[in-house]
Design a protein around this motif. Structure first.
Motif, mmCIF file in Angstrom:
data_model
loop_
_atom_site.group_PDB
_atom_site.id
_atom_site.type_symbol
_atom_site.label_atom_id
_atom_site.label_comp_id
_atom_site.label_asym_id
_atom_site.label_seq_id
_atom_site.Cartn_x
_atom_site.Cartn_y
_atom_site.Cartn_z
ATOM 1 N N ARG A 33 -11.030 -14.113 48.387
ATOM 2 C CA ARG A 33 -10.931 -15.547 48.623
ATOM 3 C C ARG A 33 -11.348 -16.352 47.399
ATOM 4 O O ARG A 33 -10.772 -17.376 47.068
ATOM 5 C CB ARG A 33 -11.821 -15.929 49.784
ATOM 6 C CG ARG A 33 -11.064 -16.630 50.834
ATOM 7 C CD ARG A 33 -11.921 -16.906 51.959
ATOM 8 N NE ARG A 33 -11.424 -16.139 53.072
ATOM 9 C CZ ARG A 33 -12.006 -16.102 54.242
ATOM 10 N NH1 ARG A 33 -13.121 -16.747 54.419
ATOM 11 N NH2 ARG A 33 -11.488 -15.396 55.197
ATOM 12 N N GLU A 47 -8.547 -16.198 44.822
ATOM 13 C CA GLU A 47 -7.393 -17.068 45.088
ATOM 14 C C GLU A 47 -7.563 -18.422 44.423
ATOM 15 O O GLU A 47 -6.595 -19.074 44.052
ATOM 16 C CB GLU A 47 -7.290 -17.360 46.595
ATOM 17 C CG GLU A 47 -6.564 -16.375 47.432
ATOM 18 C CD GLU A 47 -6.834 -16.677 48.917
ATOM 19 O OE1 GLU A 47 -6.860 -17.872 49.293
ATOM 20 O OE2 GLU A 47 -7.044 -15.719 49.670
ATOM 21 N N GLN A 48 -8.807 -18.875 44.317
ATOM 22 C CA GLN A 48 -9.062 -20.237 43.877
ATOM 23 C C GLN A 48 -9.267 -20.352 42.382
ATOM 24 O O GLN A 48 -9.531 -21.437 41.873
ATOM 25 C CB GLN A 48 -10.315 -20.760 44.580
ATOM 26 C CG GLN A 48 -10.153 -20.779 46.082
ATOM 27 C CD GLN A 48 -11.376 -21.291 46.762
ATOM 28 O OE1 GLN A 48 -12.121 -22.070 46.189
ATOM 29 N NE2 GLN A 48 -11.603 -20.846 47.970
ATOM 30 N N ALA A 82 -5.581 -7.848 50.813
ATOM 31 C CA ALA A 82 -6.237 -8.553 51.916
ATOM 32 C C ALA A 82 -5.645 -8.122 53.251
ATOM 33 O O ALA A 82 -6.368 -7.906 54.227
ATOM 34 C CB ALA A 82 -6.110 -10.063 51.734
ATOM 35 N N ASP A 88 -13.939 -14.290 58.230
ATOM 36 C CA ASP A 88 -13.646 -15.623 58.779
ATOM 37 C C ASP A 88 -14.900 -16.457 58.882
ATOM 38 O O ASP A 88 -14.839 -17.673 58.910
ATOM 39 C CB ASP A 88 -13.039 -15.502 60.184
ATOM 40 C CG ASP A 88 -11.623 -14.976 60.120
ATOM 41 O OD1 ASP A 88 -11.153 -14.467 61.141
ATOM 42 O OD2 ASP A 88 -11.007 -15.083 59.048
#
Lengths: 317, 308
Positions: B98, B101-102, B116, B128
């Motif tokens: 995660r 991704e950024q 993933a 989550d």
């Protein structure tokens, strides 16, 4: 030759993994080196139970087999034991990079074991080739993170000591944690504060000491409205920002200059204004600048740096 | 090291070696960040382990007594796969993905997505419950522009906000790598205005345009592979044990001591300063001296002067 614990556990795993059928307690006691030396039945029982618990806590799926409550024996099914991710080389590289990203953000070592396990199933190395470097966060999540994640997953209440902003007051808090958030430079936990009876956000770097799990799992239900992100964003933006004034020599303190919101060039030094929320992270940056930086204000940050420098010199004398 | 830590290593060592016939003792020890002595102790333990009876064909069989140091697994005795990932391990990787991704960079995004899916499909992980937001993640277009520049070796003409509000400059940069620290994303690039490599905070890039002109000669920065390393021995308290893990430290004999190979002694001195007292440099003397000089001169700035 006495069998040490690691060897005993290894022999037990191999035995249970290879057996096509459940292995009885008696067979384990007789045949697995390390158990037959047990002084008594109770000693064996205790040892075996502890070993089983420990292996299960590692994620090794020891199955207890027995009809109608009677225990026939134990076994480990290969399908439940084995890693079957079946990754391609580029996916393995992604594992290495994801592990580096996690390590840098949390300084919690759990991803390294994952990389080794993944490599165990392939003949190529899990090496990231990308031009992205992760450096450890100076305000990493610390030991609170894994416990909080566990509590969130199990829906168990937690207890911790919290240091209030800009002061040294500490108080004990009880929280029903809903989610853990990494926002910009910091980690936060959001949940229901039991004493205050309202939703609260806490910054992990201000949790002092260990986080304790309390009560049983399934004790509460987090609201399902997906509002966490907005709440944390608002809270993080409103979070009180302090400002430090730090002088740096020309040619020094490049990283401090990157963090500054203002610079005034003076006759001898450049005076930086640095907004901060995490004093430990700021102190760390100032220390790294060595003799090229000096904290002017606030006084408590200045004295913290002074004390740390003295301690460092003492340790190296 | 606890029994479970050692057991984890032993359980993965067999399939790992089996997948790499002929790997040497030296390579394997380096890969697992242990000494060769420790690796030999592990291998000796493995070949004495197996099924009840410990008769022939009931012990793990590994040949590691070759002159060239090569290791061959002859009978893994069922340890043909690594243990599956724990929920904690899956969560850590999913959170790491995660974060990735950024961040702009030339990392293979389709591989991230496929990984993933495979991790989540295994049913493990509770990622989550972890929300991740990295500074500089807001502008997708800027992220793509930096990624493209990295991949193509091209430049960006940027307007960059320095620390002071009126310090806005225009410069052309050629991104070489991306670095993430404390949640802030930095672009390390050759800068035409400075005439050297510079670090830029991505959230201070106010505007940008791709540029067609090529970079200055010599704009490649230093290549780390050409540099020589120096081993530095540190003594680390438990609270900063992560430092060794992150920087690839090897155990150095006594508990709490590690050896880290560094390119620059000054870097090592500053890194130990930054840890604020939880670590001590043991060796080499030059590194200790550098730290003492930096800290001593820094402390002198705080002595006595009344600052108002």
């Amino acid at each position: 030759m006495a069998v040490d614990r690691t060897e005993r556990l290894l022999n037990l795993v191999i035995t249970l993994l290879s057996a096509g059928r459940p292995v009885s307690r008696e067979a384990i006691r007789r045949g697995v080196p390390g158990y037959s030396e047990s002084a008594s039945d109770q000693a064996f029982e205790r040892m075996f139970e502890r070993d089983k618990d420990e292996l299960r806590s590692m994620g090794i799926p020891i199955e207890t087999v027995g009809p109608d409550g009677e225990i026939e024996g134990y076994l480990i099914r290969r399908n439940d034991y084995a890693l079957t991710l079946d990754l391609t080389q580029d996916e393995c590289a992604a594992v290495a990079l994801a592990a580096a990203a996690w390590d840098a953000a949390t300084a919690v070592g759990v991803a390294r074991g994952a990389v080794r396990k993944v490599e165990g199933g392939v003949s190529f190395p899990a090496v990231a080739g990308a031009a992205v470097a992760f450096h450890p966060s100076r305000s990493a999540a610390g030991s609170a993170l894994p416990v909080l994640l566990d509590a969130v997953r199990q829906r168990r209440r937690v207890r911790f000591t919290y240091r209030k902003a800009a002061a040294d007051e500490r108080e004990t808090r009880h929280l029903e944690p809903w989610a853990v958030i990494s926002w910009r430079q910091a980690w936060y936990v959001i949940g229901h504060d039991v004493e205050r009876d309202e939703r609260r956000v806490f910054r992990l770097s201000r949790i002092v000491g260990d986080v304790g799990l309390e009560g049983r799992g399934g004790a509460f239900s987090p609201p399902d409205d997906g509002s966490y992100r907005t709440v944390v964003e608002e809270w993080a933006n409103a979070e009180m920002t302090e400002r430090a004034v730090v002088d740096v020599d020309p040619g020094s303190g490049a990283r401090l200059r990157l963090l500054a919101s203002d610079e005034q060039v003076g006759p001898a030094a450049i005076r930086l204004t640095i907004p901060f929320r995490d004093v430990e992270a700021l102190v760390s940056e100032v220390l790294a600048a060595g003799d090229g930086a000096e904290v002017i204000s606030p006084p408590y940050v200045r004295s913290t740096v002074e004390v740390r420098l003295a301690e460092l010199l003492r340790r190296h004398s | 090291m606890s029994a479970t830590e050692r057991l984890s290593r032993l359980l993965v060592l067999v399939p790992w070696l089996r997948a790499r016939p002929g790997a040497t003792l030296a390579e394997t020890a380096a890969h697992f960040a242990i000494s060769e002595e420790q690796l030999e102790a592990d291998l000796n333990l493995l070949v004495c382990s197996g099924l009840p009876g410990h008769g022939p064909d009931q012990l793990i069989d590994i040949d590691f007594w070759n002159e060239d140091g090569s290791i061959h697994v002859i009978d893994p005795l069922g340890l043909t796969s690594a243990l599956r990932l724990t929920t904690e391990e899956v969560t850590a990787l999913l959170v790491g993905l995660r974060i990735l991704e950024q961040i702009p960079g030339d990392h293979d995004r389709s591989a991230l997505v496929r990984l993933a899916a495979k991790l989540a499909g295994g049913g493990g992980g509770y990622a989550d419950d972890v929300i991740v937001h990295v500074t500089g993640a807001d502008d997708g277009a800027l992220r793509s522009a930096v990624t493209a520049a990295l991949q193509e070796g091209s430049g960006l003409t940027i307007t960059y906000a320095g620390a002071a509000r009126d310090d806005v400059t225009t410069r052309t940069i050629w991104p070489r790598s991306v670095s993430v620290e404390s949640g802030i994303t930095y672009v390390i690039a050759w800068c035409d205005l400075a005439g050297s490599m510079r670090t830029f905070r991505i959230d201070r890039i106010l505007g940008w345009e791709p540029t067609a002109t090529g970079p200055q000669p010599g704009a490649d920065g230093e290549s780390p592979e050409d540099r020589v390393t120096v081993p530095v021995t540190l003594e680390l308290e438990e609270s900063v044990a992560w430092f060794a893990e992150v920087h690839g430290g090897h155990p150095a004999g006594s508990p709490g001591r590690v050896v880290i190979d560094v390119y620059d002694i000054d870097w090592a001195a500053r890194a130990v300063l930054a840890l604020g007292g939880g670590a001590r440099i043991v060796d080499p003397p030059a590194a200790v001296e550098r730290l003492v000089t930096l800290a001593g001169s820094a402390l002198a700035r705080y002595g006595g002067t009344d600052r108002t």
